[in-house]
Scaffold this motif. Sequence first.
Motif, PDB file in Angstrom:
ATOM      1  N   ALA A 143     -12.178  -0.451 -65.144  1.00  0.00           N
ATOM      2  CA  ALA A 143     -11.078  -1.092 -65.853  1.00  0.00           C
ATOM      3  C   ALA A 143     -10.875  -2.516 -65.371  1.00  0.00           C
ATOM      4  O   ALA A 143     -10.849  -2.777 -64.163  1.00  0.00           O
ATOM      5  N   ALA A 144     -10.737  -3.437 -66.308  1.00  0.00           N
ATOM      6  CA  ALA A 144     -10.426  -4.823 -65.966  1.00  0.00           C
ATOM      7  C   ALA A 144      -8.941  -4.937 -65.659  1.00  0.00           C
ATOM      8  O   ALA A 144      -8.130  -4.092 -66.055  1.00  0.00           O
ATOM      9  N   GLY A 145      -8.574  -5.985 -64.939  1.00  0.00           N
ATOM     10  CA  GLY A 145      -7.176  -6.189 -64.615  1.00  0.00           C
ATOM     11  C   GLY A 145      -6.297  -6.279 -65.843  1.00  0.00           C
ATOM     12  O   GLY A 145      -5.137  -5.842 -65.842  1.00  0.00           O
ATOM     13  N   GLU A 146      -6.852  -6.826 -66.920  1.00  0.00           N
ATOM     14  CA  GLU A 146      -6.075  -6.981 -68.156  1.00  0.00           C
ATOM     15  C   GLU A 146      -5.680  -5.638 -68.763  1.00  0.00           C
ATOM     16  O   GLU A 146      -4.729  -5.559 -69.534  1.00  0.00           O
ATOM     17  N   ALA A 147      -6.389  -4.581 -68.411  1.00  0.00           N
ATOM     18  CA  ALA A 147      -6.056  -3.252 -68.935  1.00  0.00           C
ATOM     19  C   ALA A 147      -4.688  -2.805 -68.454  1.00  0.00           C
ATOM     20  O   ALA A 147      -4.049  -1.950 -69.070  1.00  0.00           O
ATOM     21  N   ILE A 183      -8.370 -16.674 -63.612  1.00  0.00           N
ATOM     22  CA  ILE A 183      -7.733 -15.356 -63.654  1.00  0.00           C
ATOM     23  C   ILE A 183      -6.473 -15.276 -64.496  1.00  0.00           C
ATOM     24  O   ILE A 183      -6.035 -14.183 -64.849  1.00  0.00           O
ATOM     25  N   LEU A 184      -5.873 -16.427 -64.833  1.00  0.00           N
ATOM     26  CA  LEU A 184      -4.599 -16.397 -65.545  1.00  0.00           C
ATOM     27  C   LEU A 184      -4.679 -17.098 -66.890  1.00  0.00           C
ATOM     28  O   LEU A 184      -5.438 -18.062 -67.052  1.00  0.00           O
ATOM     29  N   PRO A 185      -3.899 -16.645 -67.861  1.00  0.00           N
ATOM     30  CA  PRO A 185      -3.825 -17.345 -69.148  1.00  0.00           C
ATOM     31  C   PRO A 185      -3.269 -18.749 -68.938  1.00  0.00           C
ATOM     32  O   PRO A 185      -2.661 -19.046 -67.906  1.00  0.00           O
ATOM     33  N   PHE A 215      -5.474  -9.386 -63.242  1.00  0.00           N
ATOM     34  CA  PHE A 215      -5.903 -10.652 -63.823  1.00  0.00           C
ATOM     35  C   PHE A 215      -7.070 -10.466 -64.788  1.00  0.00           C
ATOM     36  O   PHE A 215      -7.540  -9.350 -65.043  1.00  0.00           O
ATOM     37  N   ARG A 216      -7.533 -11.591 -65.291  1.00  0.00           N
ATOM     38  CA  ARG A 216      -8.728 -11.579 -66.136  1.00  0.00           C
ATOM     39  C   ARG A 216      -9.961 -11.292 -65.278  1.00  0.00           C
ATOM     40  O   ARG A 216     -10.038 -11.693 -64.120  1.00  0.00           O
ATOM     41  N   SER A 217     -10.923 -10.618 -65.881  1.00  0.00           N
ATOM     42  CA  SER A 217     -12.209 -10.487 -65.197  1.00  0.00           C
ATOM     43  C   SER A 217     -12.822 -11.876 -65.098  1.00  0.00           C
ATOM     44  O   SER A 217     -12.625 -12.720 -65.975  1.00  0.00           O
ATOM     45  N   GLY A 257     -10.906  -8.397 -61.951  1.00  0.00           N
ATOM     46  CA  GLY A 257      -9.580  -8.964 -62.190  1.00  0.00           C
ATOM     47  C   GLY A 257      -8.486  -8.198 -61.467  1.00  0.00           C
ATOM     48  O   GLY A 257      -7.353  -8.651 -61.398  1.00  0.00           O
ATOM     49  N   ARG A 258      -8.824  -7.038 -60.933  1.00  0.00           N
ATOM     50  CA  ARG A 258      -7.850  -6.301 -60.118  1.00  0.00           C
ATOM     51  C   ARG A 258      -7.896  -6.842 -58.683  1.00  0.00           C
ATOM     52  O   ARG A 258      -8.967  -7.093 -58.138  1.00  0.00           O
TER      53      ARG A 258
END
Length: 223
Positions: free
Chosen positions: A19-23, A90-92, A194-196, A206-207
């Motif tokens: 799982a990516a951080g965004e999940a 990692i961030l938008p 965060f984002r991958s 991203g985690r």
Amino acid sequence: MTSIQPSWTFERSGPMGGAAGEAFTNPLAATGMPRAAVLAREAVQNSVDASADGGKVLVRFREQRIGGEEKLAFAKAAKLDLLAARADEILPNQPNCLESLSDGKAEISLLYVKDYRTTGLEGDFGKASSKFYRFLLSLGDGGKIRESHGSGGSFGFGKSVYSSTSAINSIYAYSKTKDENGNVRSIIFGCGYFRSHEVDGDFHTGRAWFGRDVSPGGAAFQR
């Protein structure tokens, strides 16, 4: 004996994916409700589900703005510079406190969500069955449904409201509980979702976690 200081550890992508951080931050982003309303609804429900005896719980929300030396001290203790170094990856693209860490005059806003008369993050920190593990490490765990009091729901998605509300997709959790022998223990642990991304040829999910990176198990995070 050298003391191991807490720091941020970014999870590397494994050969089987994951799982990516965004999940963790996406599930509640499309509710159509204001973020504050989603936070209040989900955070209160999370605390109610963790009632120590099935009775009423108390949940308090408090915002605190800090600047000057207080802000600089917080940023240093929380190792925000390690997040700032990867901010573009990692961030938008949005304003956040990482852009002004060295500016003592610029304030940052901290949000505290405190609950009382709850179980806390009880259980063996190193076991997947513990509430510490379910709340801070797993995603979409159906453990609440299987518990004897049958609160329903999952530990994985309602909890994402905290990081989703943060401009830097990060939380710091503090909990005071008792172990199986009745001894009081406390823990503080940070999570970032965060984002991958890729850093120097290494891919990351991203985690990320803030604590003492000691293997094996979660006992190293106890103080």
